[in-house]
Design an enzyme around this catalytic site. Structure first.
Site, PDB file in Angstrom:
ATOM      1  N   LYS A  35       9.686  -5.205  -4.862  1.00 35.17           N
ATOM      2  CA  LYS A  35       8.541  -5.256  -5.074  1.00 35.17           C
ATOM      3  C   LYS A  35       7.817  -3.911  -5.401  1.00 35.17           C
ATOM      4  CE  LYS A  35       6.020  -5.266  -1.639  1.00 35.17           C
ATOM      5  NZ  LYS A  35       5.445  -5.793  -0.313  1.00 35.17           N
ATOM      6  N   THR A  36       8.172  -3.078  -4.433  1.00 31.95           N
ATOM      7  CA  THR A  36       7.357  -1.559  -4.629  1.00 31.95           C
ATOM      8  C   THR A  36       7.936  -1.048  -5.775  1.00 31.95           C
ATOM      9  OG1 THR A  36       7.549  -1.666  -2.025  1.00 31.95           O
ATOM     10  CG2 THR A  36       6.950   0.307  -3.216  1.00 31.95           C
ATOM     11  N   ASP A 218      -1.320  -5.099  -3.275  1.00 33.19           N
ATOM     12  CA  ASP A 218      -0.165  -5.352  -2.438  1.00 33.19           C
ATOM     13  C   ASP A 218      -0.298  -6.390  -1.260  1.00 33.19           C
ATOM     14  OD1 ASP A 218       2.607  -5.033  -2.350  1.00 33.19           O
ATOM     15  OD2 ASP A 218       2.579  -3.091  -0.804  1.00 33.19           O
ATOM     16  N   GLU A 219       0.796  -7.006  -0.912  1.00 32.32           N
ATOM     17  CA  GLU A 219       0.608  -8.037   0.255  1.00 32.32           C
ATOM     18  C   GLU A 219      -0.605  -9.044  -0.152  1.00 32.32           C
ATOM     19  OE1 GLU A 219       3.124  -8.107   2.234  1.00 32.32           O
ATOM     20  OE2 GLU A 219       3.473  -5.980   2.426  1.00 32.32           O
ATOM     21  N   GLN A 249       5.791 -14.591   3.620  1.00 29.87           N
ATOM     22  CA  GLN A 249       5.684 -13.482   4.431  1.00 29.87           C
ATOM     23  C   GLN A 249       3.889 -13.424   4.904  1.00 29.87           C
ATOM     24  OE1 GLN A 249       7.809  -9.716   4.019  1.00 29.87           O
ATOM     25  NE2 GLN A 249       8.623 -10.873   2.061  1.00 29.87           N
ATOM     26  N   ARG A 599      14.223  -8.131   7.339  1.00 26.44           N
ATOM     27  CA  ARG A 599      14.223  -6.480   7.289  1.00 26.44           C
ATOM     28  C   ARG A 599      15.786  -5.870   7.125  1.00 26.44           C
ATOM     29  NH1 ARG A 599      10.539  -6.329   4.730  1.00 26.44           N
ATOM     30  NH2 ARG A 599      10.997  -8.485   4.643  1.00 26.44           N
TER      31      ARG A 599
END
Length: 706
Positions: A35-36, A218-219, A249, A599
DNA sequence: CATATCCGTTTTTTT
DNA sequence: AACGGATATG
């Protein structure tokens, strides 16, 4: 930079997202799906298309995410004038420029949760709420929730007619007035006031729409009502809103985040392009399969299949401990063995649900001589000594900030006690002047002892000296406060046990100021003060250190580690008691577990303890139901506590009635009676699962559990 | 007014 | 178990 190069090493979904220029874009980015990378590439792509950096606004939730994004864009292209920062600091920055349109002073101070509580307390005092009946802290969350949902005190009062609600409405109203008097904004206000500003002032809104033609968020699954409206209003002319997120998430509903924002994006923007990123580049197949098998159990969910080309990898390891100390011991043992297998400690992280769990882990790691860092908990800038020093800064920067003024009036002690403070407040109220003005008039204020008067004089001298200091360099300013107040000497003199730690923190503040000076040669004490309030412990985390990282599951979002331990997988802890009442609550806890699992890149260790000491008492917790959602074939059980604790390692003579014991077959029980025979000792034990049993102490091989 | 001691409360997560 | 706040004492 040439655009083909920006696209060439991406998968087709990623390329779709990066190459999208005009119009709304929703990127549903599964965990570990790059994503980043997509966001940073897209920024570079926009720039390559001729978009000016100053026309782009990228919003994140944490400073760390912002810094990371900035760094990665910088690696691709030059970015003068590009805004990459958190919602809160962006709001603060915009409000400094425009808040006068709302009739407020741009020199406002940002109040943190601690300051907020003090103001709420003041509000309760003003309303004469008996402290025996009302806890000021009980109002903090409802007020915050109201602000997140843009509910004013009046609307709050209308919507809440029960006893608590009516009182809370009055506290909320008074709290707002106090904030105004102190020229302060709390965290929620930053978003709320920006929303108000954009909604009520077309010319400001319009100017910002022109400026920020491309907005990236983002998020997005963690945005609340206010953040949602900010995004909508800012993008209302150009509709170039690019949001990225993952409904799986979403873990911040308690902070007002509304998962509907992301779920409804296509309704809000029917012309939106939607891209799903489902290929995971982070984890092994086994870890991903385990995580998927957990999240699948959520019903409120948009279906998604994460897949990976990575290798199968090791199975997740699941183990059971007797109690939290044993759990920590087992984790330490695994850490040691990984380390001797060649893993640097920086590869390892331990996650937990609550900050309180960190202590045992910390002790165990320290005793084993293993380096560790705890991220989170009490943030650096929230520590008492750091807040004390910063309160001097704030009191000078904003003379109306009476929360800070009261805090420092008698810190270090200079003879200004409760009585004097009360007299000053009373004078302020009757004379209608600020607290600082009352301090100046102290000789004329009734009810102030000569000792207090002397102290106040000294204080004023100090205050005025600081107020006349140049605002730069920041480190000099901070050092001057410490010198002039004798803060460190005072700590030394006090000689309490934590003095050394506190002194160390004070010097660490000085070095933080020094690096701030170096990194921001154009900024001053005012901006330092502002940034410090918005700073978190996560921002200070040095990931390059060779140390095991300890943090909460919430903080872990957005990060990755080769090896992950998740501790305390018990019903009551994860899912947490306070979230178990509703299905939505449980689903959010499950997402939290999912975040933790995803993670991990290569190894995943999951542990739970049969009993746990909480609030000084013992609590027996069954394993988390989430654990059983992982198929047996994906999580190998390591029943290692048997080797570590051979039964019978504790002589029965040491047992007492009431002790908690563990039997190799019957599990946990409590000793309810002891009978001394001629040669033997008979114990009566009530087992949790097997009822009461009589056992021969010499044969039963019972292990005492604290 | 400052210091010492006790008591009650706390802990779910944080910008 | 640990911290902070309230209370009692010097």
């Amino acid at each position: 930079m040439d655009t083909a190069r920006l696209l060439e090493d991406l998968n087709s979904a990623q390329r779709d997202a990066v190459g999208h220029v005009e119009g709304p874009l929703l990127v549903l980015a599964g965990a570990g799906s790059g994503k980043t990378r997509v966001v940073t590439r897209r920024i570079a792509y926009l720039l390559a298309q001729g978009v000016r950096p100053s026309n782009i606004l990228a919003l994140t939730f944490t400073n760390k995410a912002a810094a990371e994004m900035r760094k990665r864009v910088e690696a691709l292209t030059a970015l003068r004038g590009l805004w990459v920062s958190t919602f809160h600091s962006t709001a603060a920055r915009l409000l400094r420029q425009h808040i006068q349109h709302l009739g407020r002073d741009p020199q406002f101070t940002i109040f943190d949760t601690d300051d907020r509580l003090k103001l709420i307390k003041q509000a309760c005092d003003q309303l004469k709420l008996p402290s025996s009946q009302w806890k000021p802290s009980s109002f903090a969350a409802p007020i915050s929730q109201a602000k997140n949902r843009l509910v004013s005190p009046a609307e709050f009062a209308r919507a809440n007619s029960d006893y608590f609600g009516k009182t809370a409405a009055r506290v909320y109203d008074t709290y707002e007035k106090l904030l105004m008097q102190n020229n302060g904004l709390d965290f929620d206000d930053l978003l709320l006031k920006l929303t108000e500003l954009l909604a009520s002032h077309e010319e400001v809104r319009h100017a910002l729409q022109q400026r920020f033609q491309f907005i990236l968020i983002d998020e997005y699954q963690d945005t609340n009502r206010a953040q949602y409206l900010i995004a909508r209003m800012l993008s209302d002319t150009h509709h170039n809103l690019h949001v990225t997120g993952d409904p799986d998430q979403s873990i911040y509903s308690w902070r007002g985040a509304d998962i509907q924002n992301i779920l409804d994006f296509e309704k809000d923007f029917p012309e939106a392009k939607v891209v799903k990123l489902e290929q995971n580049y982070r984890s092994t197949q086994n870890i991903l399969a385990a995580a998927s098998s957990v999240i699948r159990n959520n019903h409120q969910r948009r279906h998604k299949d994460l897949w990976t080309e990575n290798e199968k990898g090791d199975m997740a390891v699941r183990f059971e401990a007797i109690d939290e100390t044993d759990e920590a011991r087992q984790i330490v043992r695994a850490v040691r063995s990984l380390q001797s297998g060649g893993r640097p400690l920086s590869d390892l992280a331990v996650f937990y649900r609550t900050n309180a769990q960190s202590r045992v882990l910390e002790d165990a790691l320290r005793n084993a001589n293993l380096a560790y860092v705890i991220v989170g908990g009490l943030a650096f800038y929230e520590r008492r000594e750091v807040k004390d020093i910063m309160a001097y800064v704030r009191a000078v920067v904003n003379p109306k900030d009476e929360v800070s003024l009261e805090r420092i009036l008698n810190v270090p002690a200079r003879g200004i006690g409760d009585a004097a403070a009360r007299a000053l407040r009373a004078h302020s109220a009757s004379a209608g002047c600020g607290l600082l003005e009352s301090v100046r008039r102290a000789p004329d204020v009734p009810g102030i002892s000569s000792r207090a008067l002397k102290g106040l004089e000294r204080f004023l001298g100090l205050y005025d000296a600081l107020a006349s200091l140049p605002p730069r360099p920041v480190a000099d300013f901070v050092r001057r406060i410490i010198d002039a107040t004798g803060y460190v000497q005072d700590l030394q003199r006090g000689g309490d046990e934590s003095a050394d730690d506190r002194i160390e923190n004070v010097w660490e503040l000085v070095s933080a100021a020094e690096s701030y000076d170096q990194e921001n040669p154009d900024r001053d004490i005012r901006s330092f003060s502002e940034e410090s309030v918005l700073a978190t412990d996560l921002d200070r985390w040095d990931e390059s250190r060779d140390a095991v990282t300890l943090m909460t599951l919430h903080l872990a979002k957005g990060l990755e580690f080769p090896v992950v331990f998740i501790a305390g997988l018990e019903e009551g802890l994860l899912p947490h008691y306070n979230s178990m009442e509703t299905e939505a609550g449980i689903e959010e806890e499950r997402r939290l577990f999912f975040v933790g699992m995803t993670r991990a890149r290569q190894r995943l260790f999951l542990s739970h303890a049969e009993v746990r000491h909480q609030f000084g008492t013992v609590r027996t917790n069954p394993p988390s139901p989430f654990l059983d959602e992982i198929p047996e074939k994906l999580a190998q059980r390591a029943d290692s506590e048997m080797e570590e604790h051979p039964e019978g390692d504790e002589p029965a003579e040491e047992l007492e009635i009431g002790d908690l014991v563990r039997h190799h077959r019957f599990g946990l029980g409590t000793v309810i009676n002891m009978e001394h025979g001629r040669a033997e000792l008979t114990l009566e034990v009530r087992f949790q699962r097997f009822g009461v049993k009589k056992l021969d102490a010499a044969l039963a091989r019972l292990a005492r559990v604290r």
